[in-house]
Design a protein around this motif. Structure first.
Motif, PDB file in Angstrom:
ATOM      1  N   ALA A 120     110.179  66.130  34.329  1.00  0.00           N
ATOM      2  CA  ALA A 120     111.079  64.978  34.313  1.00  0.00           C
ATOM      3  C   ALA A 120     110.540  63.833  35.159  1.00  0.00           C
ATOM      4  N   ILE A 121     110.016  64.137  36.344  1.00  0.00           N
ATOM      5  CA  ILE A 121     109.538  63.059  37.218  1.00  0.00           C
ATOM      6  C   ILE A 121     108.306  62.384  36.609  1.00  0.00           C
ATOM      7  N   LEU A 122     107.504  63.150  35.860  1.00  0.00           N
ATOM      8  CA  LEU A 122     106.363  62.536  35.178  1.00  0.00           C
ATOM      9  C   LEU A 122     106.831  61.622  34.050  1.00  0.00           C
ATOM     10  N   ASP A 123     107.880  62.028  33.342  1.00  0.00           N
ATOM     11  CA  ASP A 123     108.452  61.154  32.307  1.00  0.00           C
ATOM     12  C   ASP A 123     108.976  59.855  32.934  1.00  0.00           C
ATOM     13  N   ILE A 124     109.600  59.979  34.088  1.00  0.00           N
ATOM     14  CA  ILE A 124     110.109  58.799  34.786  1.00  0.00           C
ATOM     15  C   ILE A 124     108.955  57.899  35.215  1.00  0.00           C
ATOM     16  N   SER A 135     118.588  53.873  45.597  1.00  0.00           N
ATOM     17  CA  SER A 135     119.133  54.488  44.386  1.00  0.00           C
ATOM     18  C   SER A 135     118.213  54.312  43.183  1.00  0.00           C
ATOM     19  N   TYR A 136     117.396  53.252  43.154  1.00  0.00           N
ATOM     20  CA  TYR A 136     116.526  53.008  42.002  1.00  0.00           C
ATOM     21  C   TYR A 136     115.166  53.699  42.142  1.00  0.00           C
ATOM     22  N   LEU A 160     126.813  66.515  34.554  1.00  0.00           N
ATOM     23  CA  LEU A 160     126.462  67.933  34.523  1.00  0.00           C
ATOM     24  C   LEU A 160     124.955  68.123  34.407  1.00  0.00           C
ATOM     25  N   ASP A 161     124.412  69.053  35.206  1.00  0.00           N
ATOM     26  CA  ASP A 161     122.980  69.397  35.175  1.00  0.00           C
ATOM     27  C   ASP A 161     122.087  68.189  35.435  1.00  0.00           C
ATOM     28  N   THR A 162     122.493  67.359  36.362  1.00  0.00           N
ATOM     29  CA  THR A 162     121.670  66.225  36.790  1.00  0.00           C
ATOM     30  C   THR A 162     121.216  66.477  38.226  1.00  0.00           C
ATOM     31  N   PRO A 163     120.143  65.820  38.659  1.00  0.00           N
ATOM     32  CA  PRO A 163     119.665  66.026  40.036  1.00  0.00           C
ATOM     33  C   PRO A 163     120.693  65.614  41.076  1.00  0.00           C
ATOM     34  N   ALA A 164     120.533  66.136  42.267  1.00  0.00           N
ATOM     35  CA  ALA A 164     121.399  65.751  43.374  1.00  0.00           C
ATOM     36  C   ALA A 164     121.226  64.269  43.664  1.00  0.00           C
ATOM     37  N   GLU A 165     122.302  63.641  44.117  1.00  0.00           N
ATOM     38  CA  GLU A 165     122.261  62.224  44.471  1.00  0.00           C
ATOM     39  C   GLU A 165     122.786  62.057  45.891  1.00  0.00           C
ATOM     40  N   GLU A 166     122.128  61.204  46.636  1.00  0.00           N
ATOM     41  CA  GLU A 166     122.490  61.005  48.028  1.00  0.00           C
ATOM     42  C   GLU A 166     123.923  60.492  48.172  1.00  0.00           C
ATOM     43  N   ARG A 167     124.402  59.692  47.238  1.00  0.00           N
ATOM     44  CA  ARG A 167     125.753  59.140  47.336  1.00  0.00           C
ATOM     45  C   ARG A 167     126.815  60.247  47.304  1.00  0.00           C
ATOM     46  N   SER A 210     118.455  54.846  37.614  1.00  0.00           N
ATOM     47  CA  SER A 210     117.612  53.736  37.165  1.00  0.00           C
ATOM     48  C   SER A 210     117.490  53.791  35.644  1.00  0.00           C
ATOM     49  N   GLN A 211     116.979  52.728  35.046  1.00  0.00           N
ATOM     50  CA  GLN A 211     116.810  52.711  33.590  1.00  0.00           C
ATOM     51  C   GLN A 211     115.893  53.836  33.131  1.00  0.00           C
ATOM     52  N   SER A 212     114.849  54.089  33.898  1.00  0.00           N
ATOM     53  CA  SER A 212     113.906  55.149  33.516  1.00  0.00           C
ATOM     54  C   SER A 212     114.562  56.522  33.623  1.00  0.00           C
ATOM     55  N   GLU A 213     115.349  56.748  34.677  1.00  0.00           N
ATOM     56  CA  GLU A 213     116.042  58.024  34.819  1.00  0.00           C
ATOM     57  C   GLU A 213     117.073  58.208  33.710  1.00  0.00           C
ATOM     58  N   GLN A 214     117.807  57.140  33.415  1.00  0.00           N
ATOM     59  CA  GLN A 214     118.815  57.221  32.360  1.00  0.00           C
ATOM     60  C   GLN A 214     118.160  57.529  31.020  1.00  0.00           C
ATOM     61  N   LYS A 215     116.988  56.969  30.791  1.00  0.00           N
ATOM     62  CA  LYS A 215     116.263  57.226  29.549  1.00  0.00           C
ATOM     63  C   LYS A 215     115.894  58.703  29.436  1.00  0.00           C
ATOM     64  N   VAL A 216     115.432  59.298  30.536  1.00  0.00           N
ATOM     65  CA  VAL A 216     115.076  60.717  30.532  1.00  0.00           C
ATOM     66  C   VAL A 216     116.305  61.575  30.264  1.00  0.00           C
TER      67      VAL A 216
END
Length: 574
Positions: A209-213, A256-257, A38-45, A179-185
């Protein structure tokens, strides 16, 4: 009641028994899997599946929905720019209540739904079919659904295809591609703040968010000595539909990463772990035909470690790229001079033919003056440099005549005098803007930033004033050549220190074309090759250098080069 109306009032499955409405009016609470997406960015998959559903079933809309007690949120959406709707107007909530696939062939004939705002108003939906989606633990996630603007039916074959796609969605829900960085955010943001992580127009990561990543990936890159490249795409994002389309195009090109975020009102930031500068350049070239805009490769200096530092750096860098881009967008300065390679001159964006100069010496005089457009030039020094064998009065007259000739060349319909005389000094008149590749090179080469150093090297398209042999030209050429090699050395050292040995080798190989005897550059090149496992390249180049140094200079290679050569022969790294 007519047969058609009676049929349309029922919720139907295709190829299965009819099911009646669930009377429980409480929406199913979101489970663990739905909360995770929920409330996560769109994913190509997920987008890939909804695109295929639209094509295979020939429908206007295809959605992957996540339902909560108060809203219906779209993980993937084809055919609409909306990211969510109130649960009160949701058809999918009935699919979850029923716990089975539901099909409404004509919503306008159904008394419970004919007054729905999306049925009686835009987009005037007439057909709906939905299949409930469960998470890996059996908890409800949402639905895969399709809608169309005309009544229709699904054949058994179409429904079977639709059902297969729903199972594919369930499989993807069970997996995590962050990715690990995205999951952390994601983990650091509470569910209440999740919405701030996503840009609503493009459905990619928000600027914060992208700067945090990027901060997290930069830390990982330094820790593990792995390459990291960022790409900034400056493009028109004023129209929401076009912004969404460009974001989708970028997502399709990324792995994906790799991460995509909206950096600003007219820019995207692509964070590319494990991507070297060379690979990034190839990726950029492949991407340019797909997305309109200016794409810039960006390697962060290792000294930048905090979000604020990186944000300030990006802001400064983007502003600089805007100024540099103006030269290619018709907003040119009054005078543009290129002195690396054959001399080229542009005024008001128009190229000036060499035939416009009265003599070759006049052309060289302009190149001399433009070396330091903001500095006063001593008239006597210039006269001695250009007319050394002429008496004082004759040299002064020749200088005046050359300046007069240059005035007519530079004006090109513009009023005013481009040269200002102050006593025994001459300089360019304020207001006459000048861009010089030499001056830009001098500015950029002093920077500690890899991007600036890379751009400085790109400006050097040949030796200074190629084909000219005046004494002052030789001296200036030698100084610029040394500055170029020093900048290349610093750039290669920075790439080497962050583990991008391929980039380091590329920079050094190019620099050594003009100075094959620079042993400090050769040593760093050998170290880069050893790290890449290119042992035979080291031994081959060493043999060539050994012969060249003995033949041209009568000297031996340095001890460092000899040691690196021995390591290559033994197949040892450094």
């Amino acid at each position: 009641m007519s047969r058609s109306l009676e049929r349309s009032q029922k919720a139907k499955t295709v190829g299965a028994e009819e099911i009646s409405w669930c009377t429980d009016e409480t929406a199913y609470p979101p489970g663990e899997a739905s909360l995770r997406i929920l409330d996560t960015p769109a994913e190509e998959r997920f987008d890939r599946l909804t695109r295929l559903v639209c094509r295979c079933l020939n429908v206007s809309f295809s959605l992957i929905t996540v339902l909560t007690p108060d809203r219906q949120w779209f993980k993937s959406a084809q055919g609409t720019l909306l990211s969510e709707t109130p649960v009160e107007i949701s058809f999918c909530v009935h699919t979850l209540r029923a716990g089975n696939p539901l099909v409404f062939e004509d919503l306008t004939l159904h008394p419970q739904h004919c007054d729905n705002p999306v049925v009686c108003g835009a987009p005037f939906v007439k057909f709906y079919a939905g299949i409930p989606i469960k998470g890996p633990r059996g908890d409800w996630v949402g639905t895969l659904c399709v809608l169309h603007d005309t009544p229709r039916q699904l054949s058994e074959g179409e429904f079977s295809t639709f059902h297969d796609f729903a199972r594919c969605v369930e499989r993807e829900v069970a997996l995590s591609a962050w990715s690990q960085s995205e999951q952390k955010v994601l983990e650091q943001a509470s569910h209440d703040l999740r919405g701030s992580l996503v840009d609503s127009e493009t459905r990619c990561w928000s600027s914060s968010a992208i700067l945090d990543i990027l901060v997290a990936e930069s830390e990982r890159s330094r820790l593990h000595q792995r390459p990291l490249l960022s790409l900034v795409l400056r493009t028109d994002l004023a129209e929401p539909s076009m912004a969404r389309k460009k974001a989708e195009c970028l997502r399709q090109a990324l792995s994906s990463y790799q991460s995509l975020g909206r950096l600003g009102p007219d820019s995207f930031l692509l964070v590319m772990p494990e991507l070297s500068y060379d690979a990034g350049e190839r990726f950029s070239q492949a991407l340019k035909p797909l997305v309109d805009g200016d794409l810039y490769s960006l390697s962060l200096p290792p000294t930048l470690k905090t979000k604020d530092d990186i944000q300030r750096y990006l802001h400064t860098w983007v502003e600089g790229s805007e100024q540099r881009a103006e030269l290619g967008n018709g907003l040119r300065p009054s005078i543009e001079a290129r002195s690396f390679g054959p001399f080229e001159l542009f005024t008001q964006g128009r190229a000036i033919s060499g035939k416009r100069f009265r003599t070759n010496k006049t052309k060289l005089l302009l190149a001399y003056l433009l070396n330091s457009p903001r500095t006063k030039i001593n008239n006597e020094v210039v006269q001695t440099e250009f007319w050394p064998d002429s008496p004082g009065d004759l040299a002064r007259n020749s200088f005046r005549a050359a300046l007069s000739s240059l005035r007519s060349v530079l004006r090109e319909g513009r009023k005013g005098n481009p040269f200002l005389r102050e006593g025994n000094w001459t300089k360019l008149t304020p207001g006459w803007e000048v861009w010089s590749d030499v001056q830009e090179f001098e500015r950029l080469r002093e920077s500690l930033d890899e991007v600036d150093l890379s751009q400085a090297m790109e400006l050097v398209r040949g030796e200074y004033l190629e084909g000219e042999y005046e004494d002052w030209v030789f001296q200036r050429r030698e100084n610029l050549s040394q500055a170029y090699l020093d900048a290349a050395h610093r750039l290669a050292q920075q790439a080497f220190s962050r583990g991008d040995f391929a980039r380091s080798a590329q920079v050094l190989e190019k620099a050594l074309e003009s100075a094959p005897d620079r042993q400090d550059l050769l040593a760093l090149l050998f170290r880069s090759w050893l790290r890449l496992g290119r042992f035979t390249d080291v031994t081959r180049r060493y043999d060539e250098v050994l012969k060249q140094l003995d033949l041209d200079f009568g000297v031996e290679p340095s001890l460092e080069l000899t040691e690196l050569h021995q390591r290559a022969k033994l197949g040892l790294n450094v």
